[in-house]
Structures are given as C-alpha cells and as structure tokens.
Design a protein around this motif. Sequence first.
Motif, mmCIF file in Angstrom:
data_model
loop_
_atom_site.group_PDB
_atom_site.id
_atom_site.type_symbol
_atom_site.label_atom_id
_atom_site.label_comp_id
_atom_site.label_asym_id
_atom_site.label_seq_id
_atom_site.Cartn_x
_atom_site.Cartn_y
_atom_site.Cartn_z
ATOM 1 N N ALA A 130 0.832 -1.281 0.046
ATOM 2 C CA ALA A 130 0.281 0.026 -0.122
ATOM 3 C C ALA A 130 0.811 1.320 -0.007
ATOM 4 O O ALA A 130 0.735 1.944 -0.832
ATOM 5 C CB ALA A 130 -0.905 0.073 1.120
ATOM 6 N N LEU A 131 1.813 1.369 0.857
ATOM 7 C CA LEU A 131 2.534 2.589 1.319
ATOM 8 C C LEU A 131 3.669 2.749 -0.009
ATOM 9 O O LEU A 131 3.825 3.770 -0.238
ATOM 10 C CB LEU A 131 3.152 2.591 2.572
ATOM 11 N N LYS A 132 4.333 1.517 -0.331
ATOM 12 C CA LYS A 132 5.176 1.721 -1.299
ATOM 13 C C LYS A 132 4.741 1.880 -2.638
ATOM 14 O O LYS A 132 4.947 2.872 -3.543
ATOM 15 C CB LYS A 132 6.056 0.619 -1.116
ATOM 16 N N ASP A 133 4.094 0.575 -3.065
ATOM 17 C CA ASP A 133 3.668 0.633 -4.747
ATOM 18 C C ASP A 133 2.517 1.276 -4.964
ATOM 19 O O ASP A 133 2.452 1.866 -5.958
ATOM 20 C CB ASP A 133 3.332 -0.834 -4.664
ATOM 21 N N ARG A 134 1.595 1.542 -3.907
ATOM 22 C CA ARG A 134 0.245 2.248 -4.244
ATOM 23 C C ARG A 134 0.310 3.730 -4.047
ATOM 24 O O ARG A 134 0.040 4.699 -4.787
ATOM 25 C CB ARG A 134 -0.716 1.956 -3.841
ATOM 26 N N ALA A 135 1.017 4.165 -2.710
ATOM 27 C CA ALA A 135 0.984 5.509 -2.550
ATOM 28 C C ALA A 135 2.273 6.082 -2.773
ATOM 29 O O ALA A 135 2.508 7.592 -2.806
ATOM 30 C CB ALA A 135 0.912 5.665 -0.978
#
Length: 331
Positions: A130-135
């Motif tokens: 979530a935090l690395k790839d999406r956000a």
Amino acid sequence: MHSMLSNEPGGPETLIWSEQPDLSPKKGEILVSVRAAGVNFPDTLIIRDLYQVKPPRPFAPGGEVSGEVIAIGEGVTGYSLGDRVLALTGHGGFATQICVPANQAVKFPETMSYEEAAAFVFTYGTSYHALKDRASLAPGETLLVLGAAGGVGVAAIELGKAMGARVIAAVSTEEKAEFCLSVGADEALVYSREMNKADQKKFSSEIRELTGRSGVDVAYDAVGGDYAEPVLRSMAWQGRYLVVGFPAGIPKIPLNLPLLKGCDIRGVFWGASVFQDPKGHASNMAELQELFRSAKIRPRIHASLPMQRAAEALGIIERREVMGKVVLTNA
Ligand SMILES: NC(=O)c1ccc[n+]([C@@H]2O[C@H](COP(=O)([O-])OP(=O)(O)OC[C@H]3O[C@@H](n4cnc5c(N)ncnc54)[C@H](OP(=O)(O)O)[C@@H]3O)[C@@H](O)[C@H]2O)c1
C-alpha cells in the motif's frame, strides 16, 4: 491431523476441531507442520461466506502460517526437511498440517519466532504494498493511519516511520492511542466508536489542526464506513487516499471531494498484487525481512492462544479489542 473446520456459514462458535487424514504434498507443494497461524479480520468474514473468496466446505480458515517442512512434493527445489517457513495460505491455516505451493512459502530468519513469523506476511505485505507501490510515500510526508492499532494498521505505522514519514495514528480508544505511540506513531487521535455528523466534523478538524491545515499527504484507510469521508475532506493537494478495508462498512463517497482536493483515491488489493506482480512481491518480502533484521519492524503479539481456541481469537478481533496481532499455536 486436526483442523478447525467450518461446516456451515456462521460465527466463530460454528468452528469445530476435527480429526482428518494426514496430508501428502502434490507436485510443486511442501507439507508444513503448522506451529503458529496468524488471525486476521478476513478470517471473521470467510467463515460467514462474506469474504470475496468462498472455499468449498468443509474448510478451515487461516490465511497465514509458520512451521516446519515435513514433506516435499515432486519438482520442488530449494527446501529441506526441517526448514522453518512462513506461508500465505488463503485458508486452511487453522490446522496442524497444511500443503502449500512451494512458491508461496519463504524461509524466515532464525531471530524470528514462530509466532512472529505467523503474524508477518499478511499485515506487513499489505501495508508495504500500500505505502510503497500504491502511495509512493516519500520521506517528510504526513501519513494518517485509521484503525491504527489493528493488524495492518500497526504495520502501516512502523513502515511509515521506516519510510521517513510523519505518522498520525487514529483509533477508537485512549488505550489504543497509547499503544500506537509506543509502536512509533508521532501523534495519535481518538475518534468516536460510532460516528455521527458532529463526530465526523470534529474528526476532520482535528486532522487539519494536526497537519497545519495543509492536510494529509497519504491516508491509509483500513476501517471505511463513516470514517472515510472526514478523512477525504482532510486530504492535502495531490494527496493519496488508500482504500484498504471496510470493517465499519463500505462507504459511499461524494465524488466532488477528490476533485476539490486534487487528490487520488487508490485501491489496494494486496492478494491480487501478489499474483499480478510476483517479482515485486518477492522483492517486497526480501525488503521486509531486512527491515525485521534491522529492528525497524516487529510483529506485536496481542494474544497467543492454542489452535483449539480459534473462536476466542476471532472474538478479540470482532469486538474491536485487538492491539497488534492474535496468533494461534499448536503445542
Ligand atoms: N486490501 C487489502 O489487500 C487487504 C489486506 C489485508 C487486510 N485488509 C482489510 O483491512 C481491514 C483491517 O484488517 P486487520 O486484519 O488489520 O483487522 P483488525 O486487526 O481487526 O483491525 C481493524 C480495525 O478496524 C477498526 N474497526 C472499526 N470498526 C470496526 C468493526 N465494526 N469491527 C472491527 N474493527 C473495526 C478497529 O480499530 P478502532 O477500534 O481503533 O476503530 C480495528 O482495530 C479488514 O477489512 C481487512 O479485510 C485488506
């Protein structure tokens, strides 16, 4: 072998500890003697037929395990009997044995206990994706985590700090707020357990006060329901609002909000990302193990119970009591 079987849709009380024939691994699989199984919110849904995956009955819930390799199927390389592995299982983990495709298991460091290993892959895998790839969370940005004392929430706090963000934890009790600060959150907000319009307004303005009125760069929403809109109203220009989960219900969002804020609403579906991007998943797993080795992340075990007490473990999650993770163990 024994499994905690769901024979009919229903709550945790419907699970029955049942004896079954021992398993043997098929081609490409390893057989794992389960030492511990992580308990996650989806386990409370899958047994009621409320989850997106509906396995044929009877089945045991349990989406992640740790244990020892006790048999190796044809064509599998890179494993030896006795290897300590953790694995993503989807379901079937609340048992004494499970067969898993060899490529869904990884060996884990000697310094990690079986309980920690069983509480690792699901929450850290989700929150890192979530935090690395999406956000694309960047150092110095502000990250707001909803349901921050829960499984994926605690992982998001630790990973947000490891990635250099300022982390605001939002939770429903003072006790949970203290817990989140002890895990590393910079600030904590306590929201109401039931949100009405006035509570929503208060929550929005508290977020804006903490962010100097510029708003939140990244919101990690693992709660949904009436908590979603006040967060969306508090987003920074070009902020990223991550849709992670809906224990409080699936919210309906006024679409003028992302327009007014110039922000994105981004979906997070970690389970699908593992299949869509296996290489990215493997490198995320390697990076997470490195973060564990360097003590930047550490699963927080709220309770460790014998496998036969799965109903109690699920109750802790359903009653909104969990701080960190609940695990089930085999003696
Ligand atoms: N998108 C993905 O790829 C992905 C992957 C894994 C999990 N998930 C989802 O993420 C969500 C959180 O999972 P988790 O394992 O971290 O769960 P958890 O440990 O139970 O945490 C969920 C948190 O949500 C809050 N909450 C608000 N209303 C609730 C309610 N009615 N019942 C229970 N909790 C409620 C609670 O915090 P407060 O009391 O502080 O509000 C609780 O700590 C679930 O919906 C799960 O399905 C999504």
